[in-house]
Write an enzyme that holds these catalytic residues in place. Sequence first.
Site, PDB file in Angstrom:
ATOM      1  N   ARG A  13       0.813  -1.219   0.000  1.00 15.17           N
ATOM      2  CA  ARG A  13       0.000   0.000   0.000  1.00 15.17           C
ATOM      3  C   ARG A  13       0.844   1.266   0.000  1.00 15.17           C
ATOM      4  O   ARG A  13       0.407   2.315  -0.460  1.00 15.17           O
ATOM      5  CB  ARG A  13      -0.957  -0.025   1.204  1.00 15.17           C
ATOM      6  N   TYR A  25     -14.954  22.681 -10.157  1.00 18.72           N
ATOM      7  CA  TYR A  25     -15.390  21.386 -10.694  1.00 18.72           C
ATOM      8  C   TYR A  25     -16.521  20.857  -9.808  1.00 18.72           C
ATOM      9  O   TYR A  25     -16.388  20.840  -8.581  1.00 18.72           O
ATOM     10  CB  TYR A  25     -14.167  20.478 -10.643  1.00 18.72           C
ATOM     11  N   ASP A  39      -6.451  23.345  -7.469  1.00 19.19           N
ATOM     12  CA  ASP A  39      -6.646  22.346  -8.515  1.00 19.19           C
ATOM     13  C   ASP A  39      -5.993  22.915  -9.771  1.00 19.19           C
ATOM     14  O   ASP A  39      -6.505  23.840 -10.402  1.00 19.19           O
ATOM     15  CB  ASP A  39      -8.147  22.096  -8.721  1.00 19.19           C
ATOM     16  N   LYS A  56      -5.958  13.548 -16.799  1.00 18.11           N
ATOM     17  CA  LYS A  56      -6.020  14.453 -17.948  1.00 18.11           C
ATOM     18  C   LYS A  56      -4.651  14.519 -18.644  1.00 18.11           C
ATOM     19  O   LYS A  56      -4.286  13.609 -19.352  1.00 18.11           O
ATOM     20  CB  LYS A  56      -6.515  15.827 -17.501  1.00 18.11           C
TER      21      LYS A  56
HETATM   22  C1  PLP Z   1     -11.387  15.782 -14.292  1.00 16.91           C
HETATM   23  C2  PLP Z   1     -11.115  16.783 -13.258  1.00 16.91           C
HETATM   24  C3  PLP Z   1     -10.974  16.412 -11.916  1.00 16.91           C
HETATM   25  C4  PLP Z   1     -11.207  15.010 -11.435  1.00 16.91           C
HETATM   26  O1  PLP Z   1     -10.328  14.080 -11.935  1.00 16.91           O
HETATM   27  P1  PLP Z   1     -10.750  12.530 -12.029  1.00 16.91           P
HETATM   28  O2  PLP Z   1      -9.444  11.848 -12.263  1.00 16.91           O
HETATM   29  O3  PLP Z   1     -11.698  12.430 -13.168  1.00 16.91           O
HETATM   30  O4  PLP Z   1     -11.368  12.145 -10.723  1.00 16.91           O
HETATM   31  C5  PLP Z   1     -10.656  17.384 -11.005  1.00 16.91           C
HETATM   32  N1  PLP Z   1     -10.499  18.668 -11.370  1.00 16.91           N
HETATM   33  C6  PLP Z   1     -10.634  19.061 -12.643  1.00 16.91           C
HETATM   34  C7  PLP Z   1     -10.434  20.496 -12.972  1.00 16.91           C
HETATM   35  C8  PLP Z   1     -10.954  18.139 -13.628  1.00 16.91           C
HETATM   36  O5  PLP Z   1     -11.127  18.547 -14.896  1.00 16.91           O
END
Ligand code: PLP
Length: 400
Positions: free
Chosen positions: A65, A119, A191, A216
């Site tokens: 882990r 988000y 973020d 992403k």
């Molecule tokens: C897609 C996204 C997330 C979440 O990511 P996941 O891997 O899909 O959980 C968080 N913040 C932003 C700005 C995003 O576009």
Amino acid sequence: MTKPRDPAAPITDATRVVQAGRREEWTQGIVNPPVWRASTILYDDVADLRANARRDTTHRLFYGRRGTPTQWSLADALTELEPGAEGTLLYPSGVAAIATALLAVLSPGDEVMIPDSAYDPTRSIGNGILKRMGIATRFYDPLVGAGIADLIGPATRAIFMESPGSLTFEVQDVPAIVAAAKARGIVTLLDNTWATPLLFPAIARGVDYTILACTKYVVGHSDVMLGSVTAGPGRFEALRSATYQLGQCVSPDDAWLGSRGLRTMKLRLDEQGRSALAIAEWLKRRPEVARVLHPAMPDCPGHEVFARDFAGPAGLFSVVLRGGSDAGRVAMIDGLAHFGIGYSWGGYESLALPIDPQHYRTVTQWKAEGPMIRLQIGLEDTNNLIADLEAGLARFTAAG
Ligand SMILES: *Cc1c(COP(=O)(O)O)cnc(C)c1O
């Protein structure tokens, strides 16, 4: 790298994304950090087991882990891309990364501030699990800038930022918000999924925790879910503790694909940003388009902050159509030849998504001149994409 690096050699991000995290003891001379799978780690004897339990296990085999060199390599690479950072941990998704970072810094009775442009799943964390734990969420205008100082209350413990905002792309004045937070001893989280550290190195700007949905741009190929949190100076221990308690871990295969994607991230981001901006500028000249919300364009709220703070454009933006109807928008999107229809973004393929941001807001109002579409620009030929959108705009107009 097998050869030890000369620490005096000049290095910029293009070189760093290629080399970062490739420690010799983890790669054993192989170019790509291999996949080390493990749950059980075997010890030489009981003394070895006991000694290991007393050591720092962040970069030492202990139990599956806590990761293996495959996960550490990607985490280390992300730390290297954020000058001044103390460390990075990985999560099974971007949302898991956001939730864990918030739980690492908040306690019952605290308040967290979240921008109204965040988000939607981030809003849900505030309205859901945090609320249930007695942690209040105050949503704020993403464009408040230094004015955040007037919103901070006695219980405010953390300020969350997302810049640019999801769907509407407001660019936040992160340095001003960080300065106001620091003056009051408040933790900041960002973020940074849109910009990545390549376009906005957040730790160097004073942010305490910078979060990526690696799903992403880091992964970049639309085939893995992954998240990361990188901690600024003195901030790693709180994150590590919460992450271990919550049992957060990612598979070595997913981490390996993340590392593999990272090597081409600068190239992809540069090209997707260039193509997106060319398409955004083309759209801006079209009579069917009221506004193009790409941070690199003057229509976008916070554009001047983008011009001051960011190293370049990324490939995701929104278009506000002029007049027309939802049926026109649907006809436009459904008929596109080169754009997929789906959530997520940051892969090599283009996507189009109908968006209605007015439904998410609570402290600001979102007004648009017509239906909106979010576009993720991939690595296809820019002119093919423009021709596709041109035909789409004709369908939008024809549908009335
Ligand atoms: C897609 C996204 C997330 C979440 O990511 P996941 O891997 O899909 O959980 C968080 N913040 C932003 C700005 C995003 O576009």
